[in-house]
Design a protein around this motif. Structure first.
Motif, PDB file in Angstrom:
ATOM      1  N   UNK A  54       0.825  -1.190   0.000  1.00 51.25           N
ATOM      2  CA  UNK A  54       0.000   0.000   0.000  1.00 51.25           C
ATOM      3  C   UNK A  54       0.867   1.250   0.000  1.00 51.25           C
ATOM      4  N   UNK A  55       0.348   2.329  -0.577  1.00 54.32           N
ATOM      5  CA  UNK A  55       1.120   3.562  -0.562  1.00 54.32           C
ATOM      6  C   UNK A  55       0.507   4.627   0.340  1.00 54.32           C
ATOM      7  N   UNK A  56      -0.624   4.351   0.971  1.00 56.46           N
ATOM      8  CA  UNK A  56      -1.254   5.347   1.831  1.00 56.46           C
ATOM      9  C   UNK A  56      -1.138   4.966   3.298  1.00 56.46           C
ATOM     10  N   UNK A  57      -1.276   3.705   3.627  1.00 57.91           N
ATOM     11  CA  UNK A  57      -1.305   3.300   5.029  1.00 57.91           C
ATOM     12  C   UNK A  57       0.075   2.920   5.560  1.00 57.91           C
ATOM     13  N   UNK A  58       1.123   3.353   4.883  1.00 58.92           N
ATOM     14  CA  UNK A  58       2.472   2.946   5.257  1.00 58.92           C
ATOM     15  C   UNK A  58       2.995   3.628   6.501  1.00 58.92           C
ATOM     16  N   UNK A  59       2.516   4.813   6.747  1.00 57.53           N
ATOM     17  CA  UNK A  59       3.196   5.606   7.766  1.00 57.53           C
ATOM     18  C   UNK A  59       3.188   4.898   9.081  1.00 57.53           C
ATOM     19  N   UNK A  60       3.980   5.311   9.899  1.00 58.38           N
ATOM     20  CA  UNK A  60       4.343   4.589  11.101  1.00 58.38           C
ATOM     21  C   UNK A  60       3.546   5.033  12.305  1.00 58.38           C
ATOM     22  N   UNK A  61       3.697   4.246  13.338  1.00 59.43           N
ATOM     23  CA  UNK A  61       3.220   4.642  14.644  1.00 59.43           C
ATOM     24  C   UNK A  61       3.946   5.925  15.009  1.00 59.43           C
ATOM     25  N   UNK A  62       3.387   6.736  15.903  1.00 59.95           N
ATOM     26  CA  UNK A  62       4.146   7.925  16.283  1.00 59.95           C
ATOM     27  C   UNK A  62       5.580   7.552  16.667  1.00 59.95           C
ATOM     28  N   UNK A  63       6.500   8.268  16.070  1.00 61.31           N
ATOM     29  CA  UNK A  63       7.916   8.006  16.282  1.00 61.31           C
ATOM     30  C   UNK A  63       8.343   8.509  17.645  1.00 61.31           C
ATOM     31  N   UNK A  64       9.124   7.702  18.319  1.00 60.67           N
ATOM     32  CA  UNK A  64       9.800   8.189  19.524  1.00 60.67           C
ATOM     33  C   UNK A  64      11.110   8.768  19.026  1.00 60.67           C
ATOM     34  N   UNK A  65      11.325  10.051  19.271  1.00 62.69           N
ATOM     35  CA  UNK A  65      12.550  10.665  18.769  1.00 62.69           C
ATOM     36  C   UNK A  65      13.085  11.673  19.775  1.00 62.69           C
ATOM     37  N   UNK A  66      14.356  11.951  19.605  1.00 57.68           N
ATOM     38  CA  UNK A  66      15.035  12.906  20.472  1.00 57.68           C
ATOM     39  C   UNK A  66      16.114  13.600  19.660  1.00 57.68           C
ATOM     40  N   UNK A  67      16.212  14.914  19.804  1.00 55.11           N
ATOM     41  CA  UNK A  67      17.302  15.633  19.164  1.00 55.11           C
ATOM     42  C   UNK A  67      18.509  15.585  20.082  1.00 55.11           C
ATOM     43  N   UNK A  68      19.619  15.159  19.501  1.00 58.43           N
ATOM     44  CA  UNK A  68      20.885  15.088  20.229  1.00 58.43           C
ATOM     45  C   UNK A  68      21.896  15.874  19.399  1.00 58.43           C
ATOM     46  N   UNK A  69      22.256  17.044  19.883  1.00 63.41           N
ATOM     47  CA  UNK A  69      23.121  17.909  19.089  1.00 63.41           C
ATOM     48  C   UNK A  69      22.406  18.282  17.795  1.00 63.41           C
ATOM     49  N   UNK A  70      23.073  18.075  16.668  1.00 61.04           N
ATOM     50  CA  UNK A  70      22.513  18.421  15.365  1.00 61.04           C
ATOM     51  C   UNK A  70      21.762  17.261  14.706  1.00 61.04           C
ATOM     52  N   UNK A  71      21.532  16.176  15.442  1.00 55.60           N
ATOM     53  CA  UNK A  71      20.898  14.977  14.871  1.00 55.60           C
ATOM     54  C   UNK A  71      19.613  14.631  15.616  1.00 55.60           C
TER      55      UNK A  71
END
Length: 114
Positions: A2-19
């Motif tokens: 599928x090309x519409x339902x691909x997106x993910x569960x809410x991402x757990x993310x953190x900014x560390x410095x410039x990344x």
């Protein structure tokens, strides 16, 4: 895939410095190329370093595809994932924010069509 339902569960993310470090799960899987429409060559303009913990992740470039486990994906790709794929990914935050602004607009347009 599928090309519409691909997106993910809410991402757990953190900014560390410039990344930005993101823990992602692509629950439905699919081809994410439509999400990058409007970017140069309709491809992701971010660099990514990552590890596939579960499932399969594929990057498509103008000159071919790579199925990856541990990876560096330069700008100019579109991703697709098998259902249930899980990754840990490192992306320069400035590139990610610019790319995601376009991706989120495309998500809104796709959601309005359904």
């Amino acid at each position: 895939m599928s090309s519409v339902s691909v997106w993910r569960r809410p991402t757990r993310s953190e900014e560390i410095g410039d990344y930005t470090v993101a823990f992602e799960e692509f629950t439905a899987g699919g081809d994410m190329a439509p999400l990058f429409r409007g970017l140069p060559d309709d491809r992701c303009q971010s660099s990514h370093w990552g590890i596939v913990l579960k499932g399969r992740l594929t990057f498509t470039y103008a000159d071919g595809t790579d199925i990856v486990e541990a990876y560096y994906a330069p700008p100019g790709h579109t991703p697709s994932a098998d259902p249930g794929t899980e990754t840990i990914e490192f992306t320069p935050s400035a590139q990610l924010h610019e790319t995601m602004a376009v991706v989120m607009k495309n998500v809104e347009v796709m959601a309005a069509r359904t």
